[in-house]
Structure formats: structure tokens, C-alpha cells
Design a protein around this motif. Sequence first.
Motif, PDB file in Angstrom:
ATOM      1  N   GLU B 293       8.344 -21.532  32.737  1.00 16.13           N
ATOM      2  CA  GLU B 293       8.227 -20.851  34.033  1.00 16.13           C
ATOM      3  C   GLU B 293       9.155 -21.521  35.047  1.00 16.13           C
ATOM      4  N   ILE B 294       9.888 -20.698  35.821  1.00 13.32           N
ATOM      5  CA  ILE B 294      10.797 -21.289  36.806  1.00 13.32           C
ATOM      6  C   ILE B 294      10.034 -21.816  38.012  1.00 13.32           C
ATOM      7  N   VAL B 295      10.383 -23.016  38.451  1.00 11.95           N
ATOM      8  CA  VAL B 295       9.807 -23.656  39.635  1.00 11.95           C
ATOM      9  C   VAL B 295      10.976 -24.202  40.445  1.00 11.95           C
ATOM     10  N   ALA B 296      10.887 -24.077  41.789  1.00 11.37           N
ATOM     11  CA  ALA B 296      11.921 -24.653  42.650  1.00 11.37           C
ATOM     12  C   ALA B 296      11.431 -25.968  43.224  1.00 11.37           C
ATOM     13  N   VAL B 297      12.374 -26.902  43.336  1.00 12.60           N
ATOM     14  CA  VAL B 297      12.060 -28.234  43.844  1.00 12.60           C
ATOM     15  C   VAL B 297      12.949 -28.478  45.059  1.00 12.60           C
ATOM     16  N   GLY B 298      12.321 -28.683  46.243  1.00 13.47           N
ATOM     17  CA  GLY B 298      13.091 -28.860  47.468  1.00 13.47           C
ATOM     18  C   GLY B 298      13.176 -30.294  47.924  1.00 13.47           C
ATOM     19  N   VAL B 299      14.396 -30.750  48.191  1.00 16.31           N
ATOM     20  CA  VAL B 299      14.596 -32.110  48.712  1.00 16.31           C
ATOM     21  C   VAL B 299      15.698 -32.062  49.775  1.00 16.31           C
ATOM     22  N   PRO B 300      15.713 -33.025  50.716  1.00 16.93           N
ATOM     23  CA  PRO B 300      16.806 -33.052  51.694  1.00 16.93           C
ATOM     24  C   PRO B 300      18.156 -33.113  50.977  1.00 16.93           C
ATOM     25  N   TYR B 337      22.541 -20.070  46.468  1.00 17.79           N
ATOM     26  CA  TYR B 337      22.047 -19.651  47.804  1.00 17.79           C
ATOM     27  C   TYR B 337      20.527 -19.519  47.817  1.00 17.79           C
ATOM     28  N   VAL B 338      19.846 -20.318  46.971  1.00 10.51           N
ATOM     29  CA  VAL B 338      18.389 -20.243  46.923  1.00 10.51           C
ATOM     30  C   VAL B 338      17.804 -20.891  48.178  1.00 10.51           C
ATOM     31  N   GLY B 339      16.817 -20.225  48.758  1.00 11.72           N
ATOM     32  CA  GLY B 339      16.082 -20.800  49.884  1.00 11.72           C
ATOM     33  C   GLY B 339      14.606 -20.511  49.690  1.00 11.72           C
ATOM     34  N   PRO B 340      13.711 -21.435  50.082  1.00 11.56           N
ATOM     35  CA  PRO B 340      12.275 -21.253  49.790  1.00 11.56           C
ATOM     36  C   PRO B 340      11.656 -20.099  50.568  1.00 11.56           C
ATOM     37  N   GLN B 341      12.287 -19.688  51.690  1.00  8.76           N
ATOM     38  CA  GLN B 341      11.687 -18.649  52.527  1.00  8.76           C
ATOM     39  C   GLN B 341      11.688 -17.273  51.860  1.00  8.76           C
ATOM     40  N   GLY B 347       7.149 -20.806  41.926  1.00  9.49           N
ATOM     41  CA  GLY B 347       6.415 -21.916  42.525  1.00  9.49           C
ATOM     42  C   GLY B 347       7.369 -22.822  43.288  1.00  9.49           C
ATOM     43  N   TYR B 348       6.855 -23.524  44.303  1.00  7.48           N
ATOM     44  CA  TYR B 348       7.725 -24.380  45.113  1.00  7.48           C
ATOM     45  C   TYR B 348       7.063 -25.725  45.365  1.00  7.48           C
ATOM     46  N   ASP B 383       3.884 -25.376  47.713  1.00  5.46           N
ATOM     47  CA  ASP B 383       2.703 -25.401  46.834  1.00  5.46           C
ATOM     48  C   ASP B 383       2.163 -26.817  46.659  1.00  5.46           C
ATOM     49  N   ALA B 384       3.072 -27.769  46.588  1.00  4.04           N
ATOM     50  CA  ALA B 384       2.633 -29.161  46.429  1.00  4.04           C
ATOM     51  C   ALA B 384       3.720 -30.088  46.937  1.00  4.04           C
ATOM     52  N   TYR B 385       3.250 -31.128  47.660  1.00  9.75           N
ATOM     53  CA  TYR B 385       4.194 -32.174  48.086  1.00  9.75           C
ATOM     54  C   TYR B 385       4.193 -33.299  47.056  1.00  9.75           C
ATOM     55  N   VAL B 386       5.347 -33.571  46.520  1.00 12.11           N
ATOM     56  CA  VAL B 386       5.489 -34.638  45.527  1.00 12.11           C
ATOM     57  C   VAL B 386       6.779 -35.389  45.838  1.00 12.11           C
ATOM     58  N   ASP B 387       6.688 -36.729  45.889  1.00 16.36           N
ATOM     59  CA  ASP B 387       7.922 -37.484  46.112  1.00 16.36           C
ATOM     60  C   ASP B 387       8.729 -37.428  44.819  1.00 16.36           C
ATOM     61  N   VAL B 388       9.840 -36.695  44.865  1.00 17.86           N
ATOM     62  CA  VAL B 388      10.648 -36.524  43.653  1.00 17.86           C
ATOM     63  C   VAL B 388      12.067 -37.038  43.834  1.00 17.86           C
ATOM     64  N   VAL B 389      12.343 -37.792  44.927  1.00 16.73           N
ATOM     65  CA  VAL B 389      13.725 -38.233  45.118  1.00 16.73           C
ATOM     66  C   VAL B 389      13.941 -39.633  44.547  1.00 16.73           C
ATOM     67  N   VAL B 390      15.195 -39.902  44.235  1.00 11.43           N
ATOM     68  CA  VAL B 390      15.592 -41.239  43.803  1.00 11.43           C
ATOM     69  C   VAL B 390      15.489 -42.168  45.017  1.00 11.43           C
ATOM     70  N   VAL B 391      14.734 -43.270  44.838  1.00  7.09           N
ATOM     71  CA  VAL B 391      14.543 -44.193  45.959  1.00  7.09           C
ATOM     72  C   VAL B 391      15.869 -44.856  46.313  1.00  7.09           C
ATOM     73  N   GLN B 392      16.090 -45.074  47.605  1.00  3.52           N
ATOM     74  CA  GLN B 392      17.304 -45.743  48.068  1.00  3.52           C
ATOM     75  C   GLN B 392      16.939 -47.021  48.809  1.00  3.52           C
TER      76      GLN B 392
END
Lengths: 566, 566
Positions: B293-300, B337-341, B347-348, B383-392
Motif C-alpha cells: 500500500e502506498i504511504v507518503a512520508v513528509g519531512v522538511p 509535485y506530491v503535496g499532502p493537501q 496514508g500520510y 495520520d501519525a507523527y513519527v521522527d523519521v529523519v536522519v539525526v544531525q
Amino acid sequence: MANAPVQRMSQLMAKTLRDDPADAEVLSHKLLVRAGYVRRTAAGIWSWLPLGKKVLSNVERIVREEMDAIGAQEVSLPALLPREPYEATGRWEEYGAELFRLKDRKGGDYLLGPTHEEIFTLLVKDQCTSYKDLPVILYQIQTKFRDEARPRAGILRGREFLMKDSYSFDLEDEGLAHSYALHRQAYQRIFERLGLDYRICAATAGAMGGSKSEEFLAPAEAGEDTFADCPNCDFAANTEAVSYVLKPVDGSAVPAAEEIPTPDTPTIETLAASLGVPASATLKNLLVKVDGEIVAVGVPGDREVDMGKVEAHFAPATVEMVTETDFAGRADLVRGYVGPQGLEKVGYIADPRVAPGTAWITGANKEGLHAKNVVAGRDFEVDAYVDVVVVQDGDPCPKCGTGLTLDRAIEIGHIFQLGRKYADALKLDVLGQNGKPSRVTMGSYGIGVSRAVAALAEQTADEKGLCWSAEVAPADVHVVAAGKALQTELALEVSDKLAAAGLRVLVDDRAGVSPGVKFTDSELIGVPKILVAGRRAGEGVLELKDRRTGEREELTVDEAIARLSA
Amino acid sequence: MANAPVQRMSQLMAKTLRDDPADAEVLSHKLLVRAGYVRRTAAGIWSWLPLGKKVLSNVERIVREEMDAIGAQEVSLPALLPREPYEATGRWEEYGAELFRLKDRKGGDYLLGPTHEEIFTLLVKDQCTSYKDLPVILYQIQTKFRDEARPRAGILRGREFLMKDSYSFDLEDEGLAHSYALHRQAYQRIFERLGLDYRICAATAGAMGGSKSEEFLAPAEAGEDTFADCPNCDFAANTEAVSYVLKPVDGSAVPAAEEIPTPDTPTIETLAASLGVPASATLKNLLVKVDGEIVAVGVPGDREVDMGKVEAHFAPATVEMVTETDFAGRADLVRGYVGPQGLEKVGYIADPRVAPGTAWITGANKEGLHAKNVVAGRDFEVDAYVDVVVVQDGDPCPKCGTGLTLDRAIEIGHIFQLGRKYADALKLDVLGQNGKPSRVTMGSYGIGVSRAVAALAEQTADEKGLCWSAEVAPADVHVVAAGKALQTELALEVSDKLAAAGLRVLVDDRAGVSPGVKFTDSELIGVPKILVAGRRAGEGVLELKDRRTGEREELTVDEAIARLSA
């Protein structure tokens, strides 16, 4: 070193069983499982539970101390080994199905080490460059792997087992003999400290190659080895290494050889019966192929040929039995009627019992005919005398002539003078004193560490269970609290004091277990001293029992501590 | 226990090298090879030479003593294991190419144990039947096998290595927490006694499953792990376990979202440049497939997605990247050009930095168009907040907000609360106090014993060579005879006396080796105390040098013995 904590049986993972496991055939297997020392994980693959691990570690420690004492240096080599060195010595193939082979993720060939001659040879090649770096003895105590066809007898013959293997590297034969002697002495000390009854037996070198070799055998019903033991002198040998002494006799009075018709006598038994003579009066001639060439092997008709001895004699040539097709076009070989007196194009080896001057009934090399009065040295020549028969109870001792007895035993150690076989294959040289490269000579020496535990169990157990010697026992003393609160209190108090005095203590503090079960378990587990907090616990009096003799005496706490820590 | 014999370097197999081995990248690899502690046998497969074996055994002893002290019971399980239990838990497949698999002579499937959860679970299932039999902690110190894709860094990451693994079995979660705490304390004592600098880091459980888990990391340049360390508070964690704290902001003043034409902006970089904004003002949306199932993952836009964190979040579901074909027939998904809106059928999940109220420039779900002022919680739902970024470096500490520093480290220990994963798969129940079967909860705990040796070498070495702490050093004192006969005589005399006083002595009695080479070797080998029979040997005066500080003092034989055995 800190004192070991008191081991409470209420917390110990050592479930005892009243009944023998269904698949157990030998005593050590039954008892080590029943007493909670080991459990089977897969065929020939075992797990050591806490009590078993303690005994195993004790054996390991004794082996280590005695190896260190002869100046051997402990190393630790891998179990997972690359194919190439074993290819170079031919053992990658020779080991056959007994070798566990596997591939890594890149497709490279590896094996699980059954023994490490190759890797030690390469290590010394890397480390030692000059005669000044020798002699050196290296050892390890390591898990070994062999894919036994019939893993049996519990840990006596497993597919994964613990072994001490060591290797000596010397410049000269005298050096090798010295390293060999050092090992022989160390092994004697080890097996004496372990409390094992053992014999040192002359052995054939078998698949390892090389020259001198002796086995350390622990006599036991469950053993897979048979050895010949002289009741009169110190001779003891692997049956393959027993040789009959050649004694020529005077055959000059024997009449000339003569053919006799012997229809319907396809076997030695029917031949002997039809002639009314014992089978021992006949000469049996077995045909084998040695690297493809037919050779005849002569033995008295009442004896069996030991193919192991035949193979050892012809090694490294391969020995096969002849087949129907080998007789095709060979008019000189009449099946069932072969006799050495007519064999011209075939080599002939004979057992020393077929000594010069002895007379025999044997095949006449013609269908339906045998010959009698056929005398060795007169009517036929023997190319080589080699003892090739299966040894029997009562065969004469090669040293003193007394009738040998045959006994079962467990091989617990093996020492070999390998010579230069591996050094040649892997080109192990060091610079000699003369500045020229000198080929190194090697010895290889093994002790089955996990097997020694089973051998000890076999030899020391009685009808009540295991019965360890002090140095290998999982504890020095087994304190048993009969059951009441005040008995348990006393048992724990005396346990703490014994531990403080440096003893290794196992205490049976289990609640809800009857005194009878606890006593039975303590005898099954086999710690040498059993200290019971029972009937007179209220007065601070304990009963000390010797596991082996059953002797008992009543002692106060202080007396018990003094007695046990003496 | 008998005193250890004096080890003479003239007889010791420990060839030192002046140059680093060509294939060595890390310090411990270079020094352990150069000082004659280890040698490579095959890729990722090592032999321990006498000095190395002594250090390894010392580490083993410390681990054993501290495990015994928490009441853990030592056992020894096989390395060669049958497939079935690993099949039952799914790990036969899950381990992939890292598992060494092989067949026995009958074609049965076996593996070389990488870790032993299954076999311990089955052992306890056999041994423990009642709640009275628990809790129990079992451990072993055993050779493990893992077919690493890139064995590197010497013994830091080998394919065959020595590990202490232990397993706890409890009835209730509180019991598991207690067993876990016992291990945590034992590990602290072990690493302190070893003299290792270490941090305890929160960790994700990874492939082992289960809940709470911590890693013991030894900071070192050569380490393969990166961990985040707070310079202000006690926070330390595996970077996969660092989570940004969600902080909603007031986004009510943000103007309505608005589409903006953005031709020729295929990447975040080109988009930010063409709009004259920092990448951090944009919202990047990565598409993945979770069990298809396709899910989008949003990060800065300025942050990278840590796929390990995404996988850990969705485990046990499998996560894959989307491919070209996944866009076919999906008019709602406009590549680039994917945007969550505008996402309704997808799922997001978003990083906590995309907090409610924050405004972003992101794709407008139309070719060539982006949107600005897109506010989380107003224009799209997460849908859910999850820290998914590489730590800096500089990311805020989740505990105190201070900027974290990222450091390299070697994982030397790992403790896990496994829970009931293995007990469920293998049906491990015991009878509870209520007479009903109760599922057991487990912990699993590991220390890399051979790796700890390398970590110690990394942390304690200086420019001259290895530099061991007293408890793990291969000897207590390294006596050096400068070279003259009278110096050697004194060195051997004092060595014997030191050994008689219970010290472990290495003596450099080599003939024909210059004093300079001997001193260099003694510093390379790294025994903490070096005692030189040199210039004033004739007067019976020796020089005692501290390997770490370089401090020297002159002492008589008696003074030296008194000082060293103090």
C-alpha cells in the motif's frame, strides 16, 4: 579469585528424571541426562546444562594446567575454515561425508574444523622463520565438528564436541620424540588427576599418516574401541596394532604336495568337513586389488582378514575387493580354488601364521581340486609377511606370548608423530643453523574433553548414579536440607560458611520436595560429599556422607567445616 | 590454583611487526596484528595467538564472574543448530545472507548459531514446567557465526567471534524488568572492570523484536555506530532512537494556501533557489509502499529520511520504495509535485517538525505547480507523527533541548526486553500459581567478548602501542633483560620470584635482540608494568617503568617484588 556463590537447587536448572531416556543405550548417556547434566538438541548435538558445564569446565582447567606445565602455548583458532589448505593436503576430499562443508555468501568453500593440522602448520609458517623459533608446542581447547554416520552413545560420540588439540613443531626427529614424550607425560598426569582408569595402547596411525602413535583408552562397556590387553606383561594395543610373531618351522619331513578332488566344497567349512580336518589346517586366499593390481592375501582358514590391517599395510595405495569381472581372461585365477603354489602373475602376502615350513591344504588352481601338503617356502613364496587377521581372545601376546584378552574401551586421547606429511604439503621450512631451509617435523595430539566427561561417568558411576572425583565434581559438597524450616535454616547457614571457607557448595533448599527424593537426587548427581541437615538439626548436628563408600558420621557445624575444608 | 609459569619471550609465539599490515584500516587491527596478538586466517576469521588468547580469557573471566554474581547460570549450547526452531520463529528466512546455512550427510538443514533465542526457549520449555522454576537467567560464552557482507576492521566485525549471550525467563513484566535491571548493573560492572569508557544508549529493537532495549557503546573513531550524545544532560541514544519532540505552533495568521507556478524545479534545491527560500521552508514528500500500500512520508526539505526509522515504525510490515509502475493509473499522484493537501487515497505520516500550525511550500499535485502557505492541521491531516529523519549534529536533545553531538562508537553490549515474541512462536508456557498455563516473557542480552578486546585496544592505545588495564593485560609485569649475560640472569631471577609471589610474568630473555628493539616491543605489547634489568643490573638494581605514564624508578629486587605484589 572470589569465592563462588552458593548454588541453590531451588534456583538451579537441573531437572532430574526418574526414568532413563528412551533413546539411551549406554550408562553415561542415561545418567548424564537423568541427573540433569546434558540435554539433546539434535542428533549427536548436545547442550550442557549448569551442572554439566561445571564438570566440563573442571576437565578443561585440568587439561589447561597440564598443557601449560609442559610449556605448551594456548591459542584459539577458528572453527570455520577455508577450503584451500585442506585441498593442499588432500583432506578436503579424503574426509568424505564426515566433513561438514558449507559455502559463504560469496560462494566460497568452507569447512567446520574436524582437526586443525593444516591451520596450525600455516600459522607456524607465518610466525616461525628460524631454527631459533623452534621447538614450539601450541594447543587450543575448542569445539570440533564431525558429521558422524551414526552419532550414538550420548556425548561419547557427538557431531559437535569439545577437544584439546595440540601440535608440536621441531627441526629434528629427536626433537619430535621429545615433544611426543612431553605430551605422553602430560596426558598421564591429566588422566590421573581426572581419576580415569586408562591404558596406553600402540595404535596404527590410520588416516592421519605418520609413524609412531599411541592411544589412551579408558576401559568401559560402552566403548567403541576394542583393545588387546596382556594379563601378564604391560602390553596393550589397539587390535589393529597387534602383530603375530613369525616363527619358521621345520617342514622338511612333509611329503610332496598332492592334488585331491574336492567336489561341492565352496567354503572353508564344507572343505574342512568333507576332508575331516579342522579349518585351521586349510589356507584361505583372499584376492584384493591394490591400486588396480590383483594381490592375494593368505591366512589360516579359521581366521578372518582384518581389512583395516590390509589397508594400513598398502597405504597410501587404495585397496578394493575383486569382482566377477576381474576373473575374466585370467585362466590362472580359478575362483574358489586359488592356491599360492600356482600364482605367478599375482603378488602374495601372508599372515605370519603361514610361516616358512608350515604345511597347508589349499586350492589347486583347478576347478574342483585342492592340494594338500603345500609347504610355505618350498611350494610357494611369500612376498611379505604381514599380520592381517582379526585378533581373537587368547591370541599370543607379541611381547611375552601369554594369551591376550580383548576389552572394550573409550578412546580419550591420541598422540601421533606426524613427521613431515603436513610440512611437505604446505611447505613449512625454517632457516636451519647452516643457513639453509630445513623442513619441520610435526606431532599432533588430542584429548576428547567432552568425551572424557562421559568416560568418567561410565567408569565411576554405581547403581545409585554418578559419582565424581573431587577435582571434576560440579561442587565440593552437596548440602541437603531434609525439609523442615529449621533444617533449611541450618543448611543455608552451613552452606554460607563452607563457601566462605572456599568450597564450592550446592545446597538442596527446595520446598515441597520430600527428603527421600532429595537423597535420591543427591546420589544421582554424584557430588563426593553429602552433608545432611536432618533429624538432629535442632542441636546443630549434621550428617556427613561419603557418596562413594556410603560412610556416615555426625558432626557439628564447626566440625563439618573443618573436616570439609581440610 | 598453581602459579602460572614464567612466560619467556625466547619461546613465545608472538612475532612483532614494525609496519602496519597493508589491509588494516583501524587502530586496533593494526596494533593487535603488529604486537602479535592475532592473525587473519580468512576474511573476517581470526586466530588468537598466545598473548591475544590471554587477554581474551581475562575478559571472559570478568564477564563470567559478574554474570555468576547476578545468579545467572552458565550453560553451553551447540553452535551447529537444526533449522526447525528458526523456521518456527521466521528467522531462518529473515536472517537472509547473514546466516551460515549447511546440510548434514543426510541432507538435513542446519545453521551456525548467530544468536540462540530459539534454542534457549526450547531448553527452558523442556526444563521448566511450573512458576516455581522461574525466574531463571542462563548464559553462555560461545563462538558465534555471522556471514557479514563486509567483514572489516579486524576483530571488530568478524564472521566468527566470541560472545556472551544470556537470556532471562520470567512470568510477569515486572520480573522481566528486574532481570533486565540486573543485567544492566552487571554490564556496568563488567565494562568498568575492563576499563572501558562507555555510554548506555536508548536503542530501537531492530530485527530482534520486543520493547525496551539499550546499547552499551564505547566511543571510538573506528566504531561503526553513530550515537547522539547530549553535552548538557545524561541523554545518549542510538541515532535511530532520537525523537524530535512535537511542538504545535499557532498557524492562524498564515494566509490561505495558494498555487504558484514552478517550472523546471525537479528537486528541492532547484525549487528553493527559484523561490529564494531555504530548503527548510519546503515540505518533501517521499512515497513508499508498506506491504504493497502506498504511504507518503513528509519531512522538511532540508532533511534526509532515515529508512531504518521508517521500517522500524511499520515493522513487521515490509517497506519498499515506489517505482515508476506504481504511478500508472494514479492521477492523484503527480510525480515530483506530491503535496499532502490533495492526497485522499494515501496514508500520510510526517516528522514532528511538520507540527500542527507550521506552514510549508509543497507540491500542488499538478504538473509544474507548487503551493505555498500550506498549513499542517488546516490544509492537510497527518495520520501519525513519527521522527523519521536522519539525526544531525546540533539537533535538539529530546530531554533538555541542548544541541546534540554525534559521535562514533563500538557497540560492546546490548540488552533487550524481548517480551513474549519467542515464547509465543515456540509456545513456552509454565503452570502459573492459579494452575493455568502462563506464557513466559523473555529478555536477551549480549556482550561481544572478542569485540571488547578490540574496543579496549582502540580506547587505551597510545602512539607507542597497546596499553592494557591491569585486569585484562596478558601479564602483570613485563621483565626486560637488556642483553648482557648478567642482565639476563637478574631478569630471570626476579621473574621467578615475581611468579612465586603470584604474579603473571612475561620476560624478554631473547638473545641477539638489541635493547632498543626489546624496549619498543615492550611498549607495543602494552603490559602495564615494565621492569628492566639494565645498566645497574650488576648492583642488583632494576628500573620499573609505568607503561601508561612513562614514570620510572630504580628499585632493588626485593623492593620491586614488594611494589609489584602490593
